[in-house]
Design an enzyme around this catalytic site. Structure first.
Site, PDB file in Angstrom:
ATOM      1  CG  HIS A 121      -1.916   0.960   1.411  1.00  6.72           C
ATOM      2  ND1 HIS A 121      -1.679   2.273   1.719  1.00  6.72           N
ATOM      3  CD2 HIS A 121      -3.265   0.837   1.285  1.00  6.72           C
ATOM      4  CE1 HIS A 121      -2.842   2.924   1.789  1.00  6.72           C
ATOM      5  NE2 HIS A 121      -3.817   2.066   1.525  1.00  6.72           N
ATOM      6  CE  LYS A 224      -8.182   0.143   5.550  1.00  6.37           C
ATOM      7  NZ  LYS A 224      -6.993   0.020   4.732  1.00  6.37           N
ATOM      8  CB  CYS A 364      -3.702   3.150  -1.584  1.00  6.27           C
ATOM      9  SG  CYS A 364      -4.867   4.465  -1.286  1.00  6.27           S
TER      10      CYS A 364
HETATM   11  C1  PLP Z   1      -6.022   0.717   4.597  1.00  9.84           C
HETATM   12  C2  PLP Z   1      -4.632   0.271   4.516  1.00  9.84           C
HETATM   13  C3  PLP Z   1      -3.582   1.084   4.942  1.00  9.84           C
HETATM   14  C4  PLP Z   1      -3.783   2.490   5.444  1.00  9.84           C
HETATM   15  O1  PLP Z   1      -4.618   2.534   6.522  1.00  9.84           O
HETATM   16  P1  PLP Z   1      -5.161   3.953   7.069  1.00  9.84           P
HETATM   17  O2  PLP Z   1      -6.241   3.586   7.998  1.00  9.84           O
HETATM   18  O3  PLP Z   1      -5.661   4.702   5.847  1.00  9.84           O
HETATM   19  O4  PLP Z   1      -4.018   4.645   7.700  1.00  9.84           O
HETATM   20  C5  PLP Z   1      -2.305   0.575   4.872  1.00  9.84           C
HETATM   21  N1  PLP Z   1      -2.079  -0.658   4.422  1.00  9.84           N
HETATM   22  C6  PLP Z   1      -3.038  -1.477   4.007  1.00  9.84           C
HETATM   23  C7  PLP Z   1      -2.711  -2.858   3.552  1.00  9.84           C
HETATM   24  C8  PLP Z   1      -4.355  -1.041   4.034  1.00  9.84           C
HETATM   25  O5  PLP Z   1      -5.333  -1.848   3.619  1.00  9.84           O
END
Ligand code: PLP
Length: 406
Positions: A121, A224, A364
Site C-alpha cells: 500500500h 477496518k 493505493c
Molecule cells: C487501509 C490500509 C492502509 C492504510 O490505513 P489507514 O487507515 O488509511 O491509515 C495501509 N495498508 C493497508 C494494507 C491497508 O489496507
C-alpha cells in the site's frame, strides 16, 4: 456465533437503500461499518465521561484515564503483546508506519538498506522513500509474480548485513493474498534487520499474534475492524521503542522540559504527544469486544465461505480476469477483478446504481496495477455481515454491467 440477521441488526446502516435498492456494502477493505455497540461507546464517552487524561487530579479525568488505559490493555491482549506499554495509540496504520519510518530515517545512514515488497500500500512505500531520502539509505523491493505472490528467493538474496528494516504487509488490500510474514521475519532477523508489518488488512480477518510472529512492529487501523476512523495501534518491541527517537514533540510525551534539553516520558507516552483520540481508543476497544463476542475464528471461517462462494460464481462470468493467489487458503475476503474491454470505474458506477458499493481504481497500490499494466481493478471485500444472497445480486449486477457496457 450470533445469526447473520442478528449481526446485521447491529449495523443499522445496512438497512439503508441506495438508488432505491437495498445497500450491499462490499467495500470493507476501505472501511468496515460500525456496530451499534461501538457507536454507543462513543456516545457514552462524550455524554458522560469526557475529560482530558493523565493530567487532572479530578475524578472525571481519572475515570477517562482508566478507561483509555483499559482500552490499551484490550488492544495488548488482542494482539498478544507482552506489555501494554508496547501498544502506542495512533491515528491509524499510516500514522504508525510514519512513526517508525521517521525514527529509522534518523537512525539509518548512507549504505544502509530498507526492503519493502512490490505489493505494498502507498502508506508502506512513501514513508520509507522519505526515510531513505533523509538518511541516504537505499530502498529495495521484493518482486511478486502474476498471482501477487512474493518471490522469497529474491528476498533471501536481497537480505544482507546492510539491511536495517524490512517492511511488508501481512495481507494485500488489493489482492487479498496472505503473505508469509513469519518466514519474512525469521529471515530478516537472521541478518539483524528489524521488521515492520502493515497489518491493516490482516487484523480484520486473522488474529495476528505479535509474540508468535516475533514481529518487531505491527501497525493496524481501527476503522477496518468495526471501529471508528482516526484511531489505530502500533505494536513495537519494548527494546526497539526505547531506541527509537520520538516522532512528535509536545505535551504528555516528556518527563521534564528545559530550554537546553527535555527528557522523554516512559513508553508508550514518549510516542503520544498531545491530547490523544481518547474516545477513539475506547471505541477501538469496544470494536475488539464486538469481535470477541462473535469470535475471530468464526468470523474468519464465515468470510472464507463467502470468498469461496463468490470466486466460484465469478469464475462463471465470461471475459472476467480474477487477480490474486488462486489458492484460497492463502487469501482473505478480498477479490479484485476486471471485465474484458471495460474500465473498472464504469463497472463501479453501474453497480452503485444497483445499490452495490465496490471499490474501483488502484487501491493505493499503484505499483501492483503498473505490474499488471491495468488502470485498476474492481474490488469487493467482505465483512462478517455480508451474505450469500448479496453475492448473488452482485453476480447479476456484473452481468448487467457487462451487457450494458460491451
Ligand atoms: C487501509 C490500509 C492502509 C492504510 O490505513 P489507514 O487507515 O488509511 O491509515 C495501509 N495498508 C493497508 C494494507 C491497508 O489496507
Amino acid at each position: 456465533m450470533k445469526s447473520i440477521s442478528e449481526i446485521r441488526a447491529d449495523f443499522p446502516i445496512l438497512s439503508r437503500t441506495i438508488h432505491k435498492r437495498p445497500l450491499i456494502y462490499f467495500d470493507n477493505g476501505a472501511t468496515s461499518q460500525t456496530p451499534t455497540q461501538v457507536v454507543e461507546a462513543i456516545v457514552r464517552y462524550y455524554t458522560y465521561q469526557n475529560a482530558n487524561i493523565h493530567r487532572g487530579v479530578h475524578t472525571l479525568s481519572q475515570e477517562a484515564t482508566d478507561a483509555y488505559e483499559h482500552a490499551r490493555q484490550k488492544v495488548q491482549h488482542h494482539f498478544n503483546a507482552q506489555k501494554s506499554s508496547e501498544i502506542i495509540f495512533t491515528a491509524g496504520t499510516t500514522h504508525g508506519i510514519n512513526l517508525v519510518a521517521n525514527g529509522y530515517g534518523t537512525l539509518m545512514q548512507t549504505g544502509d538498506e530498507v526492503i519493502i515488497s512490490a505489493s505494498e500500500h502507498h502508506s508502506n512505500i512513501v514513508p520509507w522513500q522519505l526515510a531513505c531520502q533523509r538518511s541516504g539509505a537505499t530502498l529495495k523491493v521484493i518482486p511478486m509474480n502474476e498471482q501477487g505472490i512474493l518471490d522469497m528467493e529474491v528476498y533471501s538474496n536481497l537480505l544482507n548485513k546492510r539491511t536495517k528494516v524490512v517492511c511488508v504487509q501481512h495481507v494485500s488490500n488489493a489482492l487479498g493474498n496472505i503473505h508469509p510474514v513469519k518466514e519474512i521475519i525469521d529471515k530478516a532477523h537472521a541478518v539483524g534487520a528489524v521488521v515492520l508489518v502493515d497489518g491493516a488488512q490482516a487484523a480484520p480477518h486473522l488474529q495476528p499474534n505479535v509474540q508468535a510472529l516475533d514481529v518487531d512492529f505491527y501497525a493496524v487501523s481501527a476503522h477496518k475492524m468495526y471501529g471508528p476512523t482516526g484511531v489505530g495501534a502500533l505494536y513495537g518491541k519494548e527494546e526497539l521503542l526505547l531506541q527509537l527517537p520520538p516522532y512528535q514533540g509536545g505535551g504528555e510525551m516528556i518527563k521534564e522540559v528545559c530550554f537546553e534539553q527535555s527528557t522523554y516520558a516512559d513508553l508508550p507516552y514518549k510516542f503520544e504527544a498531545g491530547t490523544p483520540n481518547i474516545c477513539g481508543g475506547i471505541a477501538f476497544a469496544a470494536a475488539l469486544d464486538y469481535i470477541h463476542q462473535l469470535g475471530m475464528e468464526a468470523i474468519a471461517a464465515y468470510e472464507h465461505q463467502l470468498l469461496e462462494y463468490a470466486i466460484a460464481k465469478l469464475q462463471g462470468i465470461n471475459g472476467i480476469t480474477l487477480y490474486g493467489n488462486p489458492d484460497l487458503a492463502q487469501r482473505t475476503a478480498v477479490i479484485s477483478f476486471n471485465l474484458q474491454g471495460i474500465h473498472p470505474y464504469d463497472v463501479g458506477v453501474i453497480l452503485d446504481q444497483m445499490g452495490i458499493a465496490v471499490r474501483t481504481g488502484h487501491h493505493c497500490a499503484q505499483p501492483i496495477m503498473d505490474f499488471y499494466n491495468i488502470p485498476g481493478t474492481v474490488r469487493i471485500s467482505f465483512a462478517v455481515y455480508n451474505t450469500f444472497e448479496e453475492i448473488d445480486v452482485l453476480i447479476e449486477g456484473i452481468k448487467k454491467a457487462q451487457a450494458m457496457l460491451s
